[in-house]
Design a protein around this motif. Structure first.
Motif, PDB file in Angstrom:
ATOM      1  N   THR A  29       0.855  -1.187   0.000  1.00 26.83           N
ATOM      2  CA  THR A  29       0.000   0.000   0.000  1.00 26.83           C
ATOM      3  C   THR A  29       0.889   1.235   0.000  1.00 26.83           C
ATOM      4  N   THR A  31       0.854   5.216   1.194  1.00 29.00           N
ATOM      5  CA  THR A  31       0.105   6.190   2.008  1.00 29.00           C
ATOM      6  C   THR A  31      -0.366   7.376   1.167  1.00 29.00           C
ATOM      7  N   ASN A  34      -3.899   6.718   0.043  1.00 32.13           N
ATOM      8  CA  ASN A  34      -4.887   6.222   1.004  1.00 32.13           C
ATOM      9  C   ASN A  34      -6.213   6.951   0.861  1.00 32.13           C
ATOM     10  N   GLU A  75      -2.531  -1.497   5.859  1.00 33.72           N
ATOM     11  CA  GLU A  75      -1.242  -0.894   5.482  1.00 33.72           C
ATOM     12  C   GLU A  75      -0.208  -1.999   5.357  1.00 33.72           C
TER      13      GLU A  75
END
Lengths: 273, 273
Positions: A29, A31, A34, A75
């Motif tokens: 993932t 950030t 997100n 995450e």
């Protein structure tokens, strides 16, 4: 002699995969992409498409993609399995699964294929709108990380703020491109198909829990159309047909700046009052 | 004492499955629902949905279904594997595969779930049309077997004949129901989502090779809405957004006779000039 290498575009970093075997890759993932809970669905969808397009047996270009958001993505690292279920002379059908620690979080199917020159006709019309440079860019709230990677110029239906009341309809129309600009490819087009925040936010004038359950994209653009578009803004327009019983659908079209229809996309979204 | 049992409705016979294990069932093609080549996509889609709904672990009602037509289905028996990939508190994600002699012919994903009462709003409007009984039923050519199982009353965009020329648009609007009439359920609603013959036939005024590649359905109706509808005609309306490079999309809405939106559906279709 020294060589300096420019850091990759944040989008490319986000959809990057490490190939373990031809059908298995790992990613992580990002950030920067997100959403309020977990990754932005557009970046997940683009990453799943990338797992197919980078597979050594991949045939042709994407024709359609359906992504089912089965559970949260935490995450960190994930594994993607991509399997060519059936390969025909001109089309290929894929099954794709994203898992973390053995638990499936996302499933997808994709159809790839070779395109041929045929009769063509675009029956719908691109909305009549001012040029992108004549529409001010409008920032999203900072807590929506993924949106900071897009330059969005809303002609109608911008994201509501605390003063927004109910809206008469659920239509948003905007010019949008990656920020910083990046030449369009099938991955970024896939991600752009999910930039239309949940229509219930607009219609009701407030944010509330909502999330895509299933997303489908039909690719009308081929690689040549994407090259013609390059890094210019794409015009997107989206609307809902029905809200009710905890779910709603939304449909959208993405148009190139020269009026070429690049993709049509549909999704089913979960929402809470 | 003798007992007479009425033969099942041809639709029920066509979607009938024999359960081998909870995730594996067998079925067979039904000549009554054949298309020009192989079975009608609507009956295949309904059968795939049935394989989930009859699974002992099935949770709730169908929310969305995507069917990918990967290869031809030959006359005779097929095997369907249905696997719950992930079960959440209120939603369940399914992977479904139809194979013959070990070769995959069709793949699908489905999302099932429990619905909740929420705020609701239907943003699109049902087309203004005469009542079903005021529109004459129009037979399809006899060589299209599946269509003989539907009573179709076209308001616009009937299937072209040898005298038809190009049509200015690709819109069909019709009242449609099973023939003989049958109370609507999720299986027959699924099949109805595919009654809109390839839009390219209408637009170009002639038949030519064409076939659905991928079909997606969003179910807006719950079981109570289906019960309200019973065996009355459903209003369907369909159109294409873009034809080109060997493929086109088409989108449709299915409305109950009281003006309730039952389903929205989209498909990508292959065609030859």
């Amino acid at each position: 002699m020294t060589t300096t290498v420019a850091p990759p575009h944040p989008f490319d970093a986000a959809v990057d995969l490490e190939s373990i075997t031809p059908g298995l890759s790992t990613g992580h993932t990002s950030t920067a992409y997100n959403n309020m809970v977990g990754p932005f669905g557009g970046i997940t969808s683009a990453t799943l498409l990338a797992s197919v397009q980078r597979h050594p047996e991949c045939l042709g270009e994407p024709l359609s993609l359906t992504v089912n958001f089965a559970g949260p993505i935490a995450e960190g690292q994930f594994e993607i399995t991509a399997r060519p279920v059936r390969t025909n002379r001109t089309t290929q059908h894929w099954w794709i699964e994203l898992a973390q620690n053995g638990t499936v979080a996302t499933t997808a199917t994709a159809v790839f294929g070779l395109r041929r020159d045929t009769w063509d006709s675009t029956e719908i019309e691109m909305p009549a709108v001012p040029a992108a440079e004549d529409v001010p860019a409008q920032p999203f709230p900072e807590f929506i990380a993924w949106a900071q990677n897009y330059e969005m110029r809303f002609i109608e239906g911008a994201i509501p703020d605390l003063e927004s009341g109910e809206h008469p309809d659920s239509v948003s129309t905007l010019w949008v491109r990656d920020s910083p600009p990046r030449a369009l490819d099938f991955f970024s087009l896939t991600s752009l198909c999910d930039v239309f925040f949940p229509r219930v936010f607009l219609r009701r004038g407030k944010m509330a829990p909502a999330g895509t359950v299933s997303l489908t994209i039909y690719f009308h653009a081929d690689a040549a159309a994407l090259a013609r578009q390059s890094d210019r803004s794409v015009l997107g327009t989206a609307r809902t047909q029905r809200f009710g019983n905890g779910y709603f659908d939304q449909s959208a079209e993405l148009w190139g700046s020269d009026g070429e229809l690049l993709a049509t996309t549909h999704q089913l979204v979960y929402f809470k009052d």
